[in-house]
Write an enzyme that holds these catalytic residues in place. Structure first.
Site, mmCIF file in Angstrom:
data_model
loop_
_atom_site.group_PDB
_atom_site.id
_atom_site.type_symbol
_atom_site.label_atom_id
_atom_site.label_comp_id
_atom_site.label_asym_id
_atom_site.label_seq_id
_atom_site.Cartn_x
_atom_site.Cartn_y
_atom_site.Cartn_z
ATOM 1 N N ARG A 1 -4.978 -5.550 -2.787
ATOM 2 C CA ARG A 1 -4.849 -3.878 -2.548
ATOM 3 C C ARG A 1 -4.123 -3.419 -3.938
ATOM 4 O O ARG A 1 -3.487 -3.982 -4.540
ATOM 5 C CB ARG A 1 -3.799 -3.899 -1.320
ATOM 6 C CG ARG A 1 -4.249 -4.754 -0.161
ATOM 7 C CD ARG A 1 -3.084 -4.360 0.906
ATOM 8 N NE ARG A 1 -3.403 -4.913 2.162
ATOM 9 C CZ ARG A 1 -2.639 -4.752 3.421
ATOM 10 N NH1 ARG A 1 -1.395 -4.324 3.121
ATOM 11 N NH2 ARG A 1 -2.964 -5.553 4.318
ATOM 12 N N ASP B 1 -2.117 0.183 -4.901
ATOM 13 C CA ASP B 1 -1.526 1.454 -4.050
ATOM 14 C C ASP B 1 -1.861 2.989 -4.365
ATOM 15 O O ASP B 1 -2.806 2.913 -5.476
ATOM 16 C CB ASP B 1 0.118 1.201 -4.446
ATOM 17 C CG ASP B 1 0.719 0.185 -3.664
ATOM 18 O OD1 ASP B 1 0.250 -0.153 -2.585
ATOM 19 O OD2 ASP B 1 1.735 -0.009 -3.905
ATOM 20 N N TYR C 1 -2.248 -8.052 -13.801
ATOM 21 C CA TYR C 1 -2.213 -6.765 -13.918
ATOM 22 C C TYR C 1 -1.510 -6.075 -15.245
ATOM 23 O O TYR C 1 -1.164 -6.877 -15.907
ATOM 24 C CB TYR C 1 -0.959 -6.159 -12.950
ATOM 25 C CG TYR C 1 -1.489 -6.145 -11.404
ATOM 26 C CD1 TYR C 1 -1.852 -4.870 -10.854
ATOM 27 C CD2 TYR C 1 -1.529 -7.269 -10.474
ATOM 28 C CE1 TYR C 1 -2.248 -4.875 -9.679
ATOM 29 C CE2 TYR C 1 -1.767 -7.188 -9.156
ATOM 30 C CZ TYR C 1 -2.256 -5.789 -8.874
ATOM 31 O OH TYR C 1 -2.658 -5.806 -7.536
ATOM 32 N N ARG D 1 5.121 -2.587 -10.328
ATOM 33 C CA ARG D 1 5.798 -1.120 -10.649
ATOM 34 C C ARG D 1 7.283 -1.569 -10.413
ATOM 35 O O ARG D 1 7.885 -1.058 -11.174
ATOM 36 C CB ARG D 1 5.197 -0.225 -9.424
ATOM 37 C CG ARG D 1 3.955 0.118 -9.859
ATOM 38 C CD ARG D 1 3.336 1.097 -9.191
ATOM 39 N NE ARG D 1 4.068 2.428 -8.863
ATOM 40 C CZ ARG D 1 4.042 3.227 -7.800
ATOM 41 N NH1 ARG D 1 3.340 2.814 -6.596
ATOM 42 N NH2 ARG D 1 4.965 4.322 -7.736
#
Length: 265
Positions: free
Chosen positions: A50, A52, A110, A195
């Site tokens: 997923r 965001d 990421y 994050r």
């Protein structure tokens, strides 16, 4: 017949990857295009992970089942003709009927991108900082991510995760021109984790925390100790990896499924 689709997208106008009520998602748009192209009443895609609201992807693998076999190039061409400009399909891989983009993945990477100069062309793809943080201190702090495995500190309070253990194999800041790029690879990530990690590392880079304090924050497993999450626009799901020779093995299983379908017909 099952296929893996390599999907890239600019997440700016989407409320994340996953379909949700009353909000536009990448999955919703892709599913709608698949229904139109292949004239399906229903379609169910499954993503490798997923993302965001506002988060991008350079490589999100998605699997989908189609009623019959198609050439991968045909699937790619037809979808890209009708997908909006901010979503694109890259590679298309035929796979066996049990292949799963999420459960079969062995690692995810990421990237978080920061621009050190005000650049109107990076407004949607990087976080602007007017002052350069201390990259050496942030990289020193990031070593703790490789040595620890419980990341409760960097998890969302209302998540549905059963446990908070992740194995992180790479975490490093590099400077490329006027950009700072943080790359992190793990077997799994908690929702919102990257994050929160970046936001807390930036506090190290700004001198608000020491590398030792960053490690202590993780070890204490207290969500309230993490810094605020870094803005969404700088984050990219960069790469999703599968076991060695995975796609060669899956192609053989796909061909077996095609042969079996032909015999039944």
């Amino acid at each position: 017949m099952r296929y893996f689709l390599e999907v890239a997208y600019d997440g700016t106008r989407f409320h994340g990857w996953q379909v949700q009520p009353n909000a536009l998602s990448v999955q919703e748009v892709l599913d709608d295009c698949l229904r139109k192209v292949f004239r399906l009443a229903e379609v169910e895609t499954v993503g490798s992970g997923r993302t965001d609201t506002g988060v991008h992807a350079t490589q999100q693998w998605v699997h989908v089942d189609l009623p019959r076999a198609h050439e991968p190039e045909e699937i790619q061409y037809k979808l890209n003709r009708i997908l909006p400009q901010d979503i694109a399909v890259g590679q298309v891989k035929p796979v066996g009927p049990e292949a799963h983009t999420r459960f079969d993945a062995v690692s995810r990477t990421y990237e978080y991108r920061i621009t050190l100069e005000k650049n109107p062309f990076l407004v949607r793809q990087a976080y602007y900082l007017s002052r350069k943080p201390d990259v050496g201190q942030m990289n020193q702090a990031a070593q703790a991510l490789l040595q620890l495995e419980d990341f409760t500190t960097f998890s969302k309070v209302k998540g549905d995760t059963k446990h908070y253990r992740c194995t992180i194999t790479h975490a490093q800041w590099l400077q490329e021109g006027n950009q700072l790029i943080f790359t992190i690879t793990a077997n799994r990530f908690l929702r919102g984790m990257v994050r929160l990690v970046v936001g807390t590392l930036l506090d190290v880079g700004k001198g608000k925390l020491s590398p030792a304090q960053f490690r202590e924050i993780i070890e204490r497993q207290d969500r309230s100790l993490a810094s605020g999450a870094a803005p969404a626009q700088g984050l990219f799901l960069h790469r999703v990896e599968y076991p060695e020779r995975y796609f060669q093995h899956q192609l053989a299983l796909f061909e077996q499924a095609v042969a079996s379908q032909a015999e039944e017909a």
